[in-house]
Each structure stands twice: as structure tokens, then as C-alpha cells.
Design an enzyme around this catalytic site. Sequence first.
Site, short mmCIF file in Angstrom:
data_model
loop_
_atom_site.label_atom_id
_atom_site.label_comp_id
_atom_site.label_asym_id
_atom_site.label_seq_id
_atom_site.Cartn_x
_atom_site.Cartn_y
_atom_site.Cartn_z
CG ASP A 180 -4.33 6.31 5.96
OD1 ASP A 180 -3.40 5.49 5.90
OD2 ASP A 180 -5.35 6.22 5.25
CB CYS A 198 -1.94 0.39 3.32
SG CYS A 198 -1.81 -0.89 4.55
CG ASN A 240 -5.87 7.97 2.22
OD1 ASN A 240 -6.56 7.03 2.55
ND2 ASN A 240 -4.69 8.22 2.78
#
Length: 313
Positions: free
Chosen positions: A27, A253, A262
Site C-alpha cells: 500500500d 490510494c 497511512n
Amino acid sequence: MSMRTPQVEKDSTLPAEITIYEVGARDGLQNEKAVVPADVKAQFIRQLAAAGLGTIETTSFVNPQWVPQLADAAEVLELLGDEGRGPRRPVLVPNERGMDRALEAGVGAIAIFGSATETFARKNLNRTVDESIEMFRPVVARAREAGMWVRAYVSMCFGDPWEGPVPVEQVVDVSQRLMDLGCDQLSLGDTIGVATSGHVNRLLDALGDKGIGDEVIGVHFHDTYGQALSNTLVALRHGVTVVDSSTGGLGGCPYAKSATGNLATEDLVWAMEGAGVRTGVDLEKLLSTSLWMTQHLGRPSPSAVVRALGTAS
């Protein structure tokens, strides 16, 4: 003088121990413009493991056209060998083709990535929520047959940039349907970072009422509005013990413009160390890994702890 570690004062409202689910390698990197070479990614994962992170999501078997950064998934896993396998090295698998590749690579754990909202399901998966759940059904069934551990991510749990507020009941419904496929763990994603404390409590209560307890939940907060750590503390006080975070605060994202990084693993570890909560992570080793990664990315880390300790003498 700079303090390299916080003064420890035990916080009895928090669990004695938490599991950090490290997402930096997948991610975290998927949003980076500069493509990071496969050997650097493999080295990053090895260094994260050496710093004491037990659970590390390594990569994603997503279509390379969608996320070019992760086109080297098979190569990264090959470089890692046994270090990239087992139940604590999950790989994101979007569909059956991805599942074929996961089985070929011999991974021991997978994650599927669902959405609580229709708009994001269409933008991210090119399907409705119903269609995406049907797409995951055979993936999870095959993973279970192969003895894999399975996680379900639900994104847009606290708000959606196109639809605005997301009803708690809607999130619970999608979560329940994903868990009913046979998943072991549910990760609640605050994809655009808009969650606040009362909202976190309310969603966790509502999931608990439907039999999805804190013991199978992980929380995944983004720091867009500076709320990631405070929301994590709320979830931990509720009884959750799995927290998703990204070394150096990497990530966002690719399909949601307003999503920034994050929760930084260093910021989480600092808070937990000070509160007397065990993480198993060596903060100095993690810090040097973060600083090493910033050199490869050519930009500073957004993590407050990395900024404080990385420049401190």
C-alpha cells in the site's frame, strides 16, 4: 538533547500487546511515481522483518496496467524466497487471475480488497459491490482449499470522496458479506482519512452486534486530517489489537485523490512504547529503514517521529 525513546507510563486502557500489520511495501509503495526496483523492495521487506515486524504485506497480484509499481510482484517474491511465504506474508489478490499467480508463487496468505461504496467499487474494481463480492467468492474458496490465511479489506468505511458520508449499516452489511465468504480477518479502511473517534466506536459496536468482534478486526487509518493515531487509540481501547500502518507513513490510494499517507509505523510504535504496549518492533532499526527508503524515493518521510529522530543528533 533529543529523546530517542518516550518515557514509559503504562496506559491500562490499552491492550498489553498489539500486532502491527505492515503495509508499507504494498500500500505504501503503490502510489509512488518513481518505480522502486524489485531488489530494493525485497531488501525493504527484509529490513522490516529484521526490525521486528511480524506481519508484512509484500505486494499485489493486480493487473500491472492498474498499478505499474507492483508489476514486479512475482520477481519480488522470488527474491524473498521463503521469507516471502507463510501465513504472515500476505499478498493482495484482486481476482481469480491474481489467485492463479499467488498459488504459483507459493504464498501462504492473501488479502482481498472490497469497497463499502458503489462509486469506489466501480472506480477501483470496475464492478458493483454485489459483483465484486461474487468475484471474490471463488478466490476465497480456493485460498481456503490451499490452506491460506485470508484477510478482507473494506475501503471507504468512514466516508467517500464521491458519495460523502457512508452509513454505518452499509459498512456492516458489506463487511458481513465479505466475512461470510470465509475470511479470517477484516480490515476497516478509512481511505480518505476522515474518521473521528465517535464514528470509530459506533462502527465497531455495530460490527460487534452482528457477531464480527474486535478479535477479527484490524484498523487501517489514513492521516489526511491528522486523525490516524487518535482513531487507532480509540479502536485499541475498544478491544481491537491489529493495526495497519506503513513504515515512514508511505502510501495513499491511486483511485482517491484526497487520500494521503497511512498511519506511520514509527508514530504508532512511539505511542505504544510510551504506553507500555508491546509491539515487538525495534524503533531504531525501523527508523534507519525509513531513512534508507527516503533516499530511494528522493523525498522526506511524512512521519512525525522520523522527522523528529531522523534529524536529531
